[in-house]
Motif scaffolding. Structure first.
Motif, mmCIF file in Angstrom:
data_model
loop_
_atom_site.group_PDB
_atom_site.id
_atom_site.type_symbol
_atom_site.label_atom_id
_atom_site.label_comp_id
_atom_site.label_asym_id
_atom_site.label_seq_id
_atom_site.Cartn_x
_atom_site.Cartn_y
_atom_site.Cartn_z
ATOM 1 N N THR A 179 40.018 14.649 35.146
ATOM 2 C CA THR A 179 41.458 14.389 35.073
ATOM 3 C C THR A 179 42.228 15.579 35.638
ATOM 4 O O THR A 179 41.712 16.689 35.718
ATOM 5 N N GLU A 181 57.323 25.414 27.316
ATOM 6 C CA GLU A 181 56.574 24.750 28.369
ATOM 7 C C GLU A 181 56.761 23.230 28.319
ATOM 8 O O GLU A 181 57.250 22.681 27.332
ATOM 9 N N SER A 182 56.290 22.592 29.383
ATOM 10 C CA SER A 182 56.415 21.135 29.496
ATOM 11 C C SER A 182 55.660 20.417 28.377
ATOM 12 O O SER A 182 54.658 20.911 27.855
ATOM 13 N N ILE A 239 53.057 17.717 27.434
ATOM 14 C CA ILE A 239 51.915 17.149 28.177
ATOM 15 C C ILE A 239 51.520 15.814 27.553
ATOM 16 O O ILE A 239 51.226 15.746 26.350
ATOM 17 N N ARG A 262 50.460 18.122 24.205
ATOM 18 C CA ARG A 262 51.202 19.335 23.822
ATOM 19 C C ARG A 262 52.670 18.978 23.700
ATOM 20 O O ARG A 262 53.232 18.435 24.647
ATOM 21 N N GLY A 303 43.374 24.302 26.502
ATOM 22 C CA GLY A 303 44.065 25.583 26.353
ATOM 23 C C GLY A 303 44.806 25.723 25.048
ATOM 24 O O GLY A 303 45.447 26.740 24.803
ATOM 25 N N PRO A 325 49.670 28.218 35.888
ATOM 26 C CA PRO A 325 49.818 28.363 34.447
ATOM 27 C C PRO A 325 51.050 29.225 34.185
ATOM 28 O O PRO A 325 51.666 29.734 35.134
ATOM 29 N N SER A 326 51.415 29.387 32.928
ATOM 30 C CA SER A 326 52.503 30.308 32.611
ATOM 31 C C SER A 326 52.103 31.721 33.063
ATOM 32 O O SER A 326 50.930 32.094 33.002
ATOM 33 N N ARG A 377 42.220 34.692 31.904
ATOM 34 C CA ARG A 377 42.141 33.349 31.301
ATOM 35 C C ARG A 377 40.723 32.809 31.418
ATOM 36 O O ARG A 377 40.102 32.912 32.475
ATOM 37 N N ASN A 436 39.656 26.610 30.839
ATOM 38 C CA ASN A 436 41.004 26.150 30.530
ATOM 39 C C ASN A 436 41.719 25.725 31.820
ATOM 40 O O ASN A 436 42.142 26.565 32.603
ATOM 41 N N PRO A 437 41.866 24.404 32.056
ATOM 42 C CA PRO A 437 42.380 23.926 33.346
ATOM 43 C C PRO A 437 43.861 24.228 33.562
ATOM 44 O O PRO A 437 44.594 24.525 32.612
ATOM 45 N N ILE A 470 47.793 23.354 35.490
ATOM 46 C CA ILE A 470 48.709 22.278 35.898
ATOM 47 C C ILE A 470 49.025 22.453 37.382
ATOM 48 O O ILE A 470 49.298 23.565 37.837
ATOM 49 N N THR A 474 61.088 25.481 32.592
ATOM 50 C CA THR A 474 60.449 25.723 31.292
ATOM 51 C C THR A 474 60.168 27.212 31.110
ATOM 52 O O THR A 474 60.782 27.869 30.279
ATOM 53 N N VAL A 493 40.861 17.984 23.707
ATOM 54 C CA VAL A 493 42.060 17.296 24.140
ATOM 55 C C VAL A 493 42.850 18.126 25.150
ATOM 56 O O VAL A 493 43.078 17.719 26.272
ATOM 57 N N HIS A 543 51.599 21.714 40.466
ATOM 58 C CA HIS A 543 53.023 21.469 40.669
ATOM 59 C C HIS A 543 53.257 20.942 42.085
ATOM 60 O O HIS A 543 52.748 21.530 43.040
ATOM 61 N N ARG A 552 52.742 18.061 37.450
ATOM 62 C CA ARG A 552 54.165 17.923 37.129
ATOM 63 C C ARG A 552 55.065 18.268 38.301
ATOM 64 O O ARG A 552 54.665 18.981 39.218
#
Ligand code: TXA
Ligand code: MG
Length: 319
Positions: free
Chosen positions: A117, A180-181, A183, A194, A224, A142-143, A57, A61-62, A64, A34, A221, A66, A121
């Motif tokens: 939660t 990006e992926s 979500i 997303r 970020g 993150p990115s 950041r 803002n949580p 992802i 991505t 929701v 990997h 990915r």
């Protein structure tokens, strides 16, 4: 804070060096299909804190996480039939699942911003796969861009934004998907958090149900999903049918443009070119006009990013 950022090659020596940096609590950016991710050991509080610091950041803002396989993912989240179905078709690939975090997952609470939660990915890029397999642990990423700016799809983009703030970046060429992926939330009814690299239509047809949609800027929701994000330095004007005086045109389809996302009108090609073309046009310093893009397939993810790039900057919360 790192001094010089090392450019590592995508070979056995590069993977070993990256893995050693992660084990020591450092930051390594790496290619995924991505965008490039800014990775750290998701179990290490200090390392994860450094991700937020390097990007600027906000801590709410949580991130992802990997991992190399669905099997590995199950050690961190409460698995479900819907997760199994989506993972069996779209992993490895550009899909992130949000699932209940297991109490004994062992991750830094900074990763989830203390939410119950976890977003997780399994990337498909062979370099990401090689690295995650070599490291053998969960990598929060993150990115790899300064918060709120255009996402990186090459190692050069990463260095332009974060050089001197991270230990290393792995050279893995241009990202094939380019956005990006997608979500998907699987806590309660499956919901779209997303739009991204897996078209929403493909997910809905597999689940045989519509995903619950939220207003794009509902902060509860996807914390970020800031209004203004992906922002070039120059203003951005959407749905441009022509180029006005002083503007550069980012085209789509058969138009006379400064750069064209896809002259043939192919949304997959357009997604792959999106951030690279925005980086390139941004360096010219002129206002950017963008051709209309259809709201189907990957067009949803492209339009989502473009709307944020065009959002009023005074609404910008760093994301
Ligand atoms: O393709 C991608 O997903 C890339 C590559 C590097 O994997 N990563 C990426 O990360 O886009 P980032 O941090 O730029 O975006 C992650 C998004 C943010 O909007 C964040 O709020 C949301 O995921 N997120 C993370 N954990 C979440 C959770 N538990 N619940 C809801 N949203 C979550
Ligand atoms: Mg991002």
């Amino acid at each position: 804070m790192a001094n010089a950022t090392e450019l590592l090659q995508a070979d056995a020596a590069g993977y070993a060096a990256a893995s050693a940096i992660w084990s020591a609590g450092g930051l390594v950016a790496f290619p995924t299909e991505t965008v490039y991710g800014l990775g750290a050991d998701a179990r290490n509080d200090r390392a994860v804190a450094r991700i937020f610091e390097a990007k600027g950041r906000p801590r709410f803002n949580p991130l992802i996480v990997h991992v190399a396989s669905a099997q590995a993912a199950r050690r961190y989240v409460e698995w479900s039939d819907a997760a199994e179905l989506l993972a069996s078709v779209f992993w490895p690939g550009p899909l992130t699942l949000v699932l209940p975090l297991l109490a004994d997952a062992g991750l830094s609470p900074l990763v989830t911003a203390e939410l119950p939660t976890l977003a997780i990915r399994v990337p498909a890029h062979p370099v990401a796969q090689g690295l995650l397999t070599e490291f053998g642990g969960p990598v929060a990423a993150p990115s790899a861009n300064p918060s709120g700016r255009i996402s990186p799809t090459t190692a050069a983009h990463v260095l332009a934004g974060l050089s001197g703030r991270i230990e290393a970046v792995i050279e893995g060429g241009a990202c094939a998907v380019g956005v990006e992926s997608t979500i998907v939330g699987l806590v309660g009814r499956p919901s779209l958090l997303r739009p991204g690299g897996v078209p929403v239509e493909s997910i809905e047809s597999l689940l045989d149900a519509d995903l619950v949609r939220h207003s794009a800027d509902d902060p509860l929701v996807a914390p970020g999903q800031m209004q203004s994000h992906y922002a070039p330095g120059a203003p951005v004007r959407l749905d441009a049918r022509e180029r006005r005086a002083g503007e550069v045109l980012l085209g789509f389809g058969p138009v006379d443009a400064d750069l064209n996302l896809s002259p043939s009108g192919d949304l997959v090609e357009a997604a792959a070119n999106l951030f690279g073309h925005l980086h390139a046009l941004d360096s010219r310093g002129a206002p950017i006009a963008v051709s209309p893009i259809p709201e189907t397939g990957l067009g949803r993810a492209i339009n989502d990013r473009l709307r944020r790039a065009a959002a009023p900057r005074d609404e910008r919360l760093p994301g």
